[in-house]
Design a protein around this motif. Structure first.
Motif, short mmCIF file in Angstrom:
data_model
loop_
_atom_site.label_atom_id
_atom_site.label_comp_id
_atom_site.label_asym_id
_atom_site.label_seq_id
_atom_site.Cartn_x
_atom_site.Cartn_y
_atom_site.Cartn_z
N ASN A 21 0.75 -1.26 -0.38
CA ASN A 21 0.46 0.00 0.49
C ASN A 21 1.06 1.24 0.00
O ASN A 21 1.03 2.46 -0.49
CB ASN A 21 -0.99 -0.40 1.25
N LEU A 24 1.51 1.67 -3.74
CA LEU A 24 0.63 2.11 -4.25
C LEU A 24 0.94 3.63 -4.50
O LEU A 24 -0.01 4.30 -4.91
CB LEU A 24 -0.47 1.85 -3.72
N GLY A 25 0.68 3.97 -3.29
CA GLY A 25 0.86 5.76 -2.75
C GLY A 25 2.03 6.53 -3.47
O GLY A 25 1.45 7.44 -3.93
N ARG A 28 0.19 6.48 -6.69
CA ARG A 28 -0.66 7.73 -7.25
C ARG A 28 0.31 8.60 -7.22
O ARG A 28 -0.14 9.92 -7.09
CB ARG A 28 -1.50 7.56 -6.07
N LYS A 30 2.35 9.82 -8.39
CA LYS A 30 3.46 9.79 -10.38
C LYS A 30 4.88 9.70 -9.19
O LYS A 30 6.00 10.19 -10.90
CB LYS A 30 3.13 11.29 -10.42
N GLN A 53 -5.64 -2.01 -8.10
CA GLN A 53 -6.10 -0.79 -6.88
C GLN A 53 -5.74 1.10 -7.76
O GLN A 53 -6.42 1.22 -6.38
CB GLN A 53 -4.92 -1.15 -5.98
N SER A 54 -4.77 0.38 -8.53
CA SER A 54 -5.13 2.46 -8.98
C SER A 54 -5.83 2.77 -10.35
O SER A 54 -6.47 1.15 -10.42
CB SER A 54 -3.23 2.28 -9.21
N ASN A 55 -6.00 3.40 -10.54
CA ASN A 55 -6.37 3.91 -11.88
C ASN A 55 -5.56 3.31 -12.71
O ASN A 55 -4.59 4.13 -13.71
CB ASN A 55 -7.37 5.08 -12.17
N GLU A 58 -3.96 5.39 -16.20
CA GLU A 58 -3.42 6.19 -15.44
C GLU A 58 -2.03 5.62 -15.58
O GLU A 58 -0.87 7.18 -15.34
CB GLU A 58 -3.49 7.35 -14.46
N PHE A 59 -1.79 4.74 -15.48
CA PHE A 59 0.34 4.37 -15.23
C PHE A 59 0.52 3.85 -16.10
O PHE A 59 -0.24 3.62 -16.52
CB PHE A 59 0.27 3.73 -13.50
N GLY A 79 4.34 8.53 -12.46
CA GLY A 79 3.67 7.00 -12.53
C GLY A 79 3.96 5.69 -13.20
O GLY A 79 3.25 5.03 -14.35
#
Length: 189
Positions: A21, A24-25, A28, A30, A53-55, A58-59, A79
C-alpha cells in the motif's frame, strides 16, 4: 519475523500488505518506481496488485516477464512501475550506468522469494554484488559463444581477431573473452 511500525507489532504478512500500500501511494504520487528481485519473487504479483488498486490507465506498468521490454518511460515520465530481475538489466537496456539510472528514478523496491518487500529511496540504493554477477554472466562470452553469436566457426573468430575485426577484452593461452554487446554490433553491420 515481526516488525514494529509506529509502536505496533506487525506480522510478516501485515508488513507485506503495508508495504504494498505504501508503494501504491508512491505510484499515485506519480513516482518512478523500479521493482527488482530474482525469478519468482513476486514482482509480477506486485504489479498486478498495483494495476488492480489504481486507475491503471493513468499509469504505465513494465514487466520483464514478458520478454524484452522498453524501459525508457521509467526515466522520462512519472507514474511508472517497472519490474526487472536486476537494476543492471534496466541499465543495460537503457545504455546508462547504474548511477545515471538511479539518479533518474525515485524508488527502488526489492522483492525476494520469501515474500519480503523492501522499499528504498533510489538515492540511497547501492547496487549489490548479485547485480554485478548477472552483468558479467550476461555481458561476457567465451570464443565458442562468440562463434554462435557471429554464426561462424571458432577458427573464423580467431581469424577475425588476427585481422583486427574484433578485439577480445581479455585473452590468455587458455581462454578468450568478448563483450556480447560488441559482437552483436559487429553482427548487425
Amino acid at each position: 519475523m515481526k516488525q514494529q511500525v509506529v509502536g505496533i507489532e506487525l506480522s510478516s504478512s501485515e508488513q507485506y500488505e503495508l508495504n504494498r500500500n505504501i508503494i501504491l501511494g508512491f505510484l499515485r504520487m506519480k513516482k518512478k518506481i523500479l521493482v527488482v528481485g530474482p525469478l519468482a519473487s513476486g514482482k509480477t504479483f506486485l504489479l498486478e496488485f498495483l494495476k488492480k488498486q489504481s486507475n491503471a490507465s493513468e499509469f504505465l506498468f513494465i514487466d520483464s516477464i514478458y520478454g524484452y521490454e522498453e524501459y525508457s518511460p521509467l526515466v522520462s515520465r512519472g507514474g511508472v512501475v517497472a519490474a526487472a530481475q536486476t537494476v543492471g538489466q534496466v541499465c543495460r537496456s537503457l545504455d546508462l550506468s547504474c548511477a545515471e539510472l538511479i539518479s533518474k528514478i525515485d524508488i527502488v523496491v526489492q522483492t525476494d522469494q520469501i515474500g519480503t518487500i523492501n522499499i528504498i529511496d533510489a538515492k540511497l540504493f547501492n547496487e549489490d554484488e548479485n547485480d554485478f554477477e548477472v552483468f558479467i554472466r550476461d555481458s561476457i562470452v567465451f570464443t565458442d559463444e562468440a562463434a554462435q553469436i557471429l554464426e561462424c566457426t571458432i577458427q573464423n573468430v580467431h581469424k577475425m581477431i588476427k585481422d583486427g575485426k574484433i578485439t577480445p577484452i581479455k585473452q590468455t593461452s587458455n581462454a578468450t573473452l568478448f563483450l556480447r554487446k560488441e559482437l552483436m554490433s559487429l553482427k548487425k553491420s
